[in-house]
Design a protein around this motif. Structure first.
Motif, PDB file in Angstrom:
ATOM      1  N   ASN A 105       0.795  -1.225   0.000  1.00 60.76           N
ATOM      2  CA  ASN A 105       0.000   0.000   0.000  1.00 60.76           C
ATOM      3  C   ASN A 105       0.831   1.279   0.000  1.00 60.76           C
ATOM      4  O   ASN A 105       0.281   2.383  -0.005  1.00 60.76           O
ATOM      5  CB  ASN A 105      -0.961  -0.011   1.196  1.00 60.76           C
ATOM      6  N   THR A 106       2.145   1.133  -0.056  1.00 56.29           N
ATOM      7  CA  THR A 106       3.050   2.289  -0.060  1.00 56.29           C
ATOM      8  C   THR A 106       2.775   3.226  -1.230  1.00 56.29           C
ATOM      9  O   THR A 106       2.831   4.455  -1.079  1.00 56.29           O
ATOM     10  CB  THR A 106       4.511   1.801  -0.131  1.00 56.29           C
ATOM     11  N   HIS A 127      -0.153   5.373  -0.438  1.00 56.66           N
ATOM     12  CA  HIS A 127       0.221   6.436   0.504  1.00 56.66           C
ATOM     13  C   HIS A 127       0.834   7.612  -0.254  1.00 56.66           C
ATOM     14  O   HIS A 127       0.515   8.780   0.033  1.00 56.66           O
ATOM     15  CB  HIS A 127       1.247   5.934   1.524  1.00 56.66           C
ATOM     16  N   ASP A 133      -0.546  11.385  -0.285  1.00 57.71           N
ATOM     17  CA  ASP A 133       0.302  12.433   0.293  1.00 57.71           C
ATOM     18  C   ASP A 133       0.666  13.517  -0.718  1.00 57.71           C
ATOM     19  O   ASP A 133       0.970  14.645  -0.331  1.00 57.71           O
ATOM     20  CB  ASP A 133       1.583  11.817   0.863  1.00 57.71           C
ATOM     21  N   ILE A 146      -7.637  -0.125   0.368  1.00 55.62           N
ATOM     22  CA  ILE A 146      -6.636  -0.995   0.977  1.00 55.62           C
ATOM     23  C   ILE A 146      -6.444  -2.225   0.095  1.00 55.62           C
ATOM     24  O   ILE A 146      -7.399  -2.964  -0.164  1.00 55.62           O
ATOM     25  CB  ILE A 146      -7.073  -1.457   2.373  1.00 55.62           C
ATOM     26  N   ASP A 175      -4.877  -2.866  10.169  1.00 53.55           N
ATOM     27  CA  ASP A 175      -3.823  -1.893  10.482  1.00 53.55           C
ATOM     28  C   ASP A 175      -3.835  -0.732   9.491  1.00 53.55           C
ATOM     29  O   ASP A 175      -3.710   0.440   9.887  1.00 53.55           O
ATOM     30  CB  ASP A 175      -2.453  -2.570  10.471  1.00 53.55           C
ATOM     31  N   GLU A 176      -3.977  -1.040   8.190  1.00 51.97           N
ATOM     32  CA  GLU A 176      -4.021   0.023   7.185  1.00 51.97           C
ATOM     33  C   GLU A 176      -5.218   0.946   7.406  1.00 51.97           C
ATOM     34  O   GLU A 176      -5.121   2.161   7.229  1.00 51.97           O
ATOM     35  CB  GLU A 176      -4.098  -0.579   5.780  1.00 51.97           C
ATOM     36  N   LYS A 226      -6.424   2.048   9.971  1.00 54.94           N
ATOM     37  CA  LYS A 226      -6.173   3.032  11.030  1.00 54.94           C
ATOM     38  C   LYS A 226      -5.639   4.350  10.485  1.00 54.94           C
ATOM     39  O   LYS A 226      -5.629   5.365  11.200  1.00 54.94           O
ATOM     40  CB  LYS A 226      -5.194   2.461  12.052  1.00 54.94           C
ATOM     41  N   ARG A 227      -5.199   4.364   9.232  1.00 58.32           N
ATOM     42  CA  ARG A 227      -4.736   5.624   8.642  1.00 58.32           C
ATOM     43  C   ARG A 227      -5.877   6.632   8.520  1.00 58.32           C
ATOM     44  O   ARG A 227      -5.618   7.840   8.399  1.00 58.32           O
ATOM     45  CB  ARG A 227      -4.098   5.387   7.278  1.00 58.32           C
ATOM     46  N   TYR A 238      -8.141   7.247   6.121  1.00 55.83           N
ATOM     47  CA  TYR A 238      -8.608   7.857   4.873  1.00 55.83           C
ATOM     48  C   TYR A 238      -9.103   6.851   3.840  1.00 55.83           C
ATOM     49  O   TYR A 238      -9.519   7.235   2.749  1.00 55.83           O
ATOM     50  CB  TYR A 238      -7.535   8.754   4.260  1.00 55.83           C
ATOM     51  N   TYR A 239      -9.079   5.578   4.139  1.00 53.16           N
ATOM     52  CA  TYR A 239      -9.465   4.593   3.132  1.00 53.16           C
ATOM     53  C   TYR A 239     -10.977   4.550   2.921  1.00 53.16           C
ATOM     54  O   TYR A 239     -11.762   4.722   3.850  1.00 53.16           O
ATOM     55  CB  TYR A 239      -8.966   3.201   3.527  1.00 53.16           C
TER      56      TYR A 239
END
Length: 281
Positions: A71-72, A75, A79, A91, A115-116, A118-119, A121-122
């Motif tokens: 998923n980098t 991101h 960003d 995700i 875990d993803e 938790k960012r 914005y998904y």
């Protein structure tokens, strides 16, 4: 008299310029929301981030459903906060390509999804691959339940049977059907859309939409006009070759969109995706 004639000439000239401006605006290609975009970082991306963003601007892509492996890459797209580009992150339940065939039976992947998330914005989970009864796996059901509980879409590269199973896991699931069944007959696509109001068809790699001459087939024209609010477009940039062909992919869509009524074309090109993702997470 000369003064009056001069005024008439000026008025005519202004009118001609205005008409020319209207033709220029009308000739601008329809904007597209790319609802199936991968910016994979495994292996290392062939296209740099600035090159990807420039490509989207060049081809008037104003929104993307962004995924990557891992998923980098997603991101990075989020960003970047690129002007004029709506980024809708999903995700991807894959770390490496091998996860495609095992994610649905691997509890570690479900941990990854949580875990993803938790960012903060998904908007969905996927694209993920499922075939037939593999969708009955307990970890698939947990993923569907997690999506429904958190108001997330599911982006499923799945056959008809797997889509049916996903919907049985929870009828409240909202599914974007990657490739809309590939070569599935249009009558079956129509039946699925009628049966499941929360199912949308994404059209990358979808066969049969046009004939050999590039003309919309009667079956697909009828389907688009019957369900103008249920289809999305996508590039599916899963390998560098798809990025290299990006302009051709978008041009191909615009060629048959131009054969539809303008309102229907606008819905499929970008309106449906905008409507799906208008609300904030």
């Amino acid at each position: 008299m000369r003064f009056a004639a001069g005024r008439v000439i000026i008025v005519i000239a202004i009118a001609l310029l205005a008409a020319a401006d209207d033709r220029i605006v009308a000739a601008e290609p329809i904007e597209i929301f790319d609802a199936h975009l991968h910016y994979n970082w495994e292996p290392e991306p062939y296209y740099r981030l600035d090159e990807v963003l420039a490509l989207l601007r060049k081809h008037r892509v104003t929104g993307i459903l962004a995924t990557s492996r891992p998923n980098t890459g997603t991101h990075a797209l989020v960003d970047a906060k690129a002007d004029g580009l709506q980024v809708v992150p999903f995700i991807r339940p894959y770390r490496v390509r091998a996860d495609i065939g095992s994610w649905f039976s691997d509890p570690v992947i479900f941990d990854l999804v949580q875990d993803e998330f938790k960012r903060g914005y998904y908007r969905g989970i996927g694209e993920f691959h499922l075939s037939g009864k593999s969708a009955e796996n307990e970890w698939v059901k947990k993923t569907v339940d997690f999506a429904v509980a958190n108001n997330l879409y599911l982006h499923a590269h799945a056959d008809e049977e797997a889509v049916e199973i996903l919907m049985r896991h929870d009828p409240r699931a909202r599914i974007i059907w990657a490739h809309t069944g590939f070569g599935l007959p249009t009558e079956r696509v129509s039946a699925m859309l009628a049966k499941y109001p929360a199912l949308w068809g994404e059209l990358s790699y979808r066969g049969g939409i046009t004939d050999a001459a590039g003309k919309l087939t009667p079956e697909w024209r009828a389907l688009f006009e019957r369900y103008p609010d249920r289809f999305l477009l996508g590039s599916d940039t899963w390998v560098p070759e798809r990025w290299a062909a990006y302009g051709d992919i978008m041009a191909g869509y615009r060629a048959w969109l131009g054969q539809l009524p303008p309102k229907v074309a606008a819905q499929i090109a970008h309106g449906n995706a905008r409507a799906l993702f208008a609300d904030k997470p």
